[in-house]
Structures are given as C-alpha cells and as structure tokens.
Design a protein around this motif. Structure first.
Motif, short mmCIF file in Angstrom:
data_model
loop_
_atom_site.label_atom_id
_atom_site.label_comp_id
_atom_site.label_asym_id
_atom_site.label_seq_id
_atom_site.Cartn_x
_atom_site.Cartn_y
_atom_site.Cartn_z
N UNK A 119 -7.57 9.15 10.46
CA UNK A 119 -6.92 9.38 11.75
C UNK A 119 -7.17 10.80 12.23
N UNK A 120 -7.06 11.75 11.31
CA UNK A 120 -7.30 13.16 11.66
C UNK A 120 -8.76 13.38 12.03
N UNK A 121 -9.66 12.80 11.26
CA UNK A 121 -11.09 12.97 11.52
C UNK A 121 -11.50 12.29 12.82
N UNK A 122 -10.98 11.11 13.08
CA UNK A 122 -11.32 10.41 14.32
C UNK A 122 -10.85 11.18 15.55
N UNK A 123 -9.67 11.80 15.44
CA UNK A 123 -9.15 12.58 16.57
C UNK A 123 -10.03 13.81 16.81
N UNK A 124 -10.44 14.47 15.74
CA UNK A 124 -11.30 15.65 15.88
C UNK A 124 -12.67 15.26 16.41
N UNK A 125 -13.19 14.12 15.98
CA UNK A 125 -14.49 13.65 16.47
C UNK A 125 -14.42 13.32 17.95
N UNK A 126 -13.30 12.75 18.39
CA UNK A 126 -13.12 12.46 19.81
C UNK A 126 -13.12 13.76 20.62
N UNK A 127 -12.49 14.80 20.08
CA UNK A 127 -12.50 16.10 20.75
C UNK A 127 -13.92 16.67 20.84
N UNK A 128 -14.68 16.52 19.77
CA UNK A 128 -16.07 16.97 19.79
C UNK A 128 -16.86 16.22 20.86
N UNK A 129 -16.66 14.90 20.95
CA UNK A 129 -17.35 14.12 21.97
C UNK A 129 -16.99 14.59 23.38
N UNK A 130 -15.73 14.93 23.59
CA UNK A 130 -15.30 15.41 24.91
C UNK A 130 -15.94 16.76 25.23
N UNK A 131 -16.06 17.61 24.21
CA UNK A 131 -16.73 18.89 24.40
C UNK A 131 -18.18 18.69 24.82
N UNK A 155 -23.31 13.15 17.21
CA UNK A 155 -23.06 14.20 18.19
C UNK A 155 -23.48 13.90 19.62
N UNK A 156 -24.49 13.07 19.91
CA UNK A 156 -24.94 12.96 21.30
C UNK A 156 -24.19 11.96 22.17
N UNK A 157 -23.12 11.34 21.69
CA UNK A 157 -22.45 10.30 22.48
C UNK A 157 -22.01 10.83 23.85
N UNK A 158 -21.46 12.04 23.89
CA UNK A 158 -21.00 12.59 25.16
C UNK A 158 -22.14 12.86 26.13
N UNK A 189 -14.42 6.26 13.15
CA UNK A 189 -14.72 5.62 14.43
C UNK A 189 -16.00 6.17 15.06
N UNK A 190 -16.25 7.47 14.83
CA UNK A 190 -17.43 8.11 15.41
C UNK A 190 -18.39 8.55 14.30
N UNK A 191 -18.64 7.64 13.39
CA UNK A 191 -19.56 7.92 12.28
C UNK A 191 -20.98 8.10 12.80
N UNK A 192 -21.76 8.88 12.06
CA UNK A 192 -23.19 8.99 12.36
C UNK A 192 -23.86 7.62 12.27
#
Length: 345
Positions: A119-131, A155-158, A189-192
């Motif tokens: 849950x913590x990692x997925x939330x941080x990954x979502x923040x990275x995607x938004x960045x 990394x390139x989803x965003x 959720x946002x695995x490579x």
C-alpha cells in the motif's frame, strides 16, 4: 544557440548534460527527463543509477550520426535530475525487497505483512507517475519533444499518458525481453512488469501496442496478447526463426511497423538487446536484438508518414566496474533522440 564556445569535435564536456551538449531545456527542441526510480525491481536493482551512468558515459560519444545527421544542433536539453526521487526509491526498495523475499518463501499477496508494505509503495509509485505526467505535460505544452530516461520500466506511464492526451491517438513500439503485461505483479500496482498492462488499461487513445523481442512471459500475458486486438507481439523466437529461414531484417521490420499508426512512441527497455550490451540490467534474458537491428527498426518506425512523438529508455543499470552498460545506453539514447528529431521536421 551560440556555438562559438562549443566544439562538437572536441573533448566531451563534463557539464552534467546528456552527451555534454551546451543546450538548456528552454533552448532545445527535445528535452530529456530523468527518473531515477527502481522500487519494484523483481530480480536485481540498480536502474535508479541509470541516468547518471548514461550521462557519465555519453561524453565519450561522437556527435556525427549517419542515421540522423546534424539533428543534435536542434537542441537536446537535460532537465535536472531530482535526486529526491532516487533517495525515496532507495528507501522504498528495501520495503519491496522484504515483500519479494516473503512471497518467495511462500507468502501470499493478501497477507497483512505484504499489504501494509505494498500500500505504501503503490501510493509512492502513484506520486512518481503524477510527477512524470506533470513534468511531461509542462514541456509538451511548451512545444518540446520529450524523452524519458529511467529508472525501471514503470517510470514512463505519465509521459505516455500526457502524449496520448496531446495527440489523441498513439501507437507504441515496445522493444523488450519481457511483455510487461502482468496485472499488479507481486502486489505492486505500478510494477516494472506491469507497465504495458497499465498503458492499455488506463490510457485512452493507445491504438496499438507492438512488442518486439519478447523472450520471457507468463501464460496470462500470452493470453492477453493473443486476445487483445490492439496487441501484436513479435516474440524473439519468431524473429529468430524467420531469420533462420531467410527473411531479411528489413522485411521483418516492415512487417512490424505496418502495425503502427501515425504517432509513434518508442518504449525501449535495454534488455530488449542481447545481454552482451547491458549485462547488468535488472532482468537479463539470453537472445535479443543486436544494436544495429534495434536502430534500424526504430528508424523505420519513423518512416512513411509516421513520426516518433516521444520515447523512453529504461533499465540501464551500471555495473560495479566499468561503464559498458552506460556506454550502450548512451548510444541507444542518442539514436532515439536523433530519430525523433528527424521525424518531426
């Protein structure tokens, strides 16, 4: 840009920019966004150090390129690396490592031990995607071509999302040893390993996903690739078999790119190449394309009315000794920059 103090034939400048070029992002036709993130690496990590390794090796690269001559003069700008992303990645990587070890020992993704951490990692990954999305959108709105340098392949989803919004429709040429079509792999959720699953399920406007060089995939990925009409997979064995039977690489490339639309995004995982070029990448697989095969295919993707509107290069991980991985990565990156610039005259 005033080239008075820049000698393209001289010693490469260690100025913190890709290829030692003197351009600022505002002066450049194309900008490169670095994302030093590899939290969900499922085998070995290190891709978070990829951007720095590529920058370091890229100053040894000569600028003349017969594939895209003189394109660098239009400007290739380096957006400064946010090392806070790298630090956060390194911290969360340890949490992800605990999850993977627990699962390898027979644990389940539904266990509380895993769920708290994912849950913590997925939330941080979502923040990275938004960045990445926000940064990409900013530069696209400024009229810049934008490429991304990972980091792992999550990394390139965003960037892909921002480009799909800008152009309406997008075809993806995906060069990779893996299909990356897993859903929420290892609870992430946002695995490579889920980047292309997320692309086709989350981003409207992706009209085709053309996968080249895949050599390692699971049954569910094979099933999805076989049943989703947007996906055309050219398995590594299929390419090798047809080559053994006498089909030229030119003919194979023409068969590949006929599945692409007008606006092409190239997603390039360095493990799509033979491990001879990038032995320290996170999940190397025997086989793979040669360097020249990959460049020929990328260049053909920008032919016959198509244009490369964006790209990424991911999973370059430096070894403890030497710059070979960074060297190969820098040269692939330079080719991608030139091809994108050439196709957007």
């Amino acid at each position: 840009m005033d080239f008075a103090d820049f000698d393209p034939d001289g010693t490469g400048q260690d100025n913190g920019n890709y290829f030692g070029l003197p351009f600022t992002p505002k002066e450049s036709r194309l900008v490169l966004l670095s994302v030093p993130w590899d939290v969900t690496a499922s085998y070995t990590d290190g891709a978070r150090f990829g951007p720095d390794a590529i920058i370091g090796a890229s100053t040894q690269l000569d600028l003349y390129d017969p594939v895209s001559p003189e394109q660098w003069r239009k400007g290739i700008g380096t957006i400064g690396i946010d090392y806070g992303i790298q630090e956060k990645s390194q911290f969360l990587r340890e949490e992800a490592r605990k999850v993977i070890k627990y699962l390898e020992g027979g644990g389940k993704v539904t266990d509380e031990y895993v769920e708290r951490r994912t849950e913590r990692i997925n939330a941080a990954s979502a923040e990275m995607n938004e960045y990445v999305y926000g940064s990409s959108k900013k530069w696209l709105e400024a009229g810049k071509l934008t490429g991304l340098v990972g980091g792992d392949h999550s990394t390139p989803l965003g960037l892909i999302g921002a480009l799909a919004e800008k152009y309406g429709t997008l075809s993806i040429l995906h060069i990779d040893a893996h299909a990356d079509l897993r859903e929420k792999y290892e609870g992430f959720e946002y695995s490579h390993a889920s980047i292309m699953y997320n692309v086709i399920t989350r981003i409207p406007g992706v009209e085709s996903l053309v996968q080249v060089g895949v050599r390692d995939l699971c049954d569910s990925e094979a099933q999805l690739a076989a049943t989703d009409p947007r996906i055309r997979m050219f398995h590594g064995w299929e390419l090798a078999r047809d080559g053994f039977r006498g089909m030229t690489w030119d003919k194979q490339c023409r068969r590949i790119v006929e599945n692409l639309g007008e606006n092409v995004y190239i997603s390039f995982d360095i493990d799509g190449l033979s491990p001879l070029y990038a032995p320290h990448t996170g999940t190397p697989v025997p086989g793979g394309l040669t360097f020249d095969q990959a460049v020929y295919l990328a260049d053909m993707a920008a032919s016959e009315g198509r244009k490369v509107v964006g790209f990424d290069l991911c999973e370059v991980a430096p070894g403890k000794e030497g710059e070979w991985d960074g060297n190969a990565g820098a040269r692939i990156l330079y080719k991608l920059c030139g091809i994108a610039l050439k196709s957007n005259q």
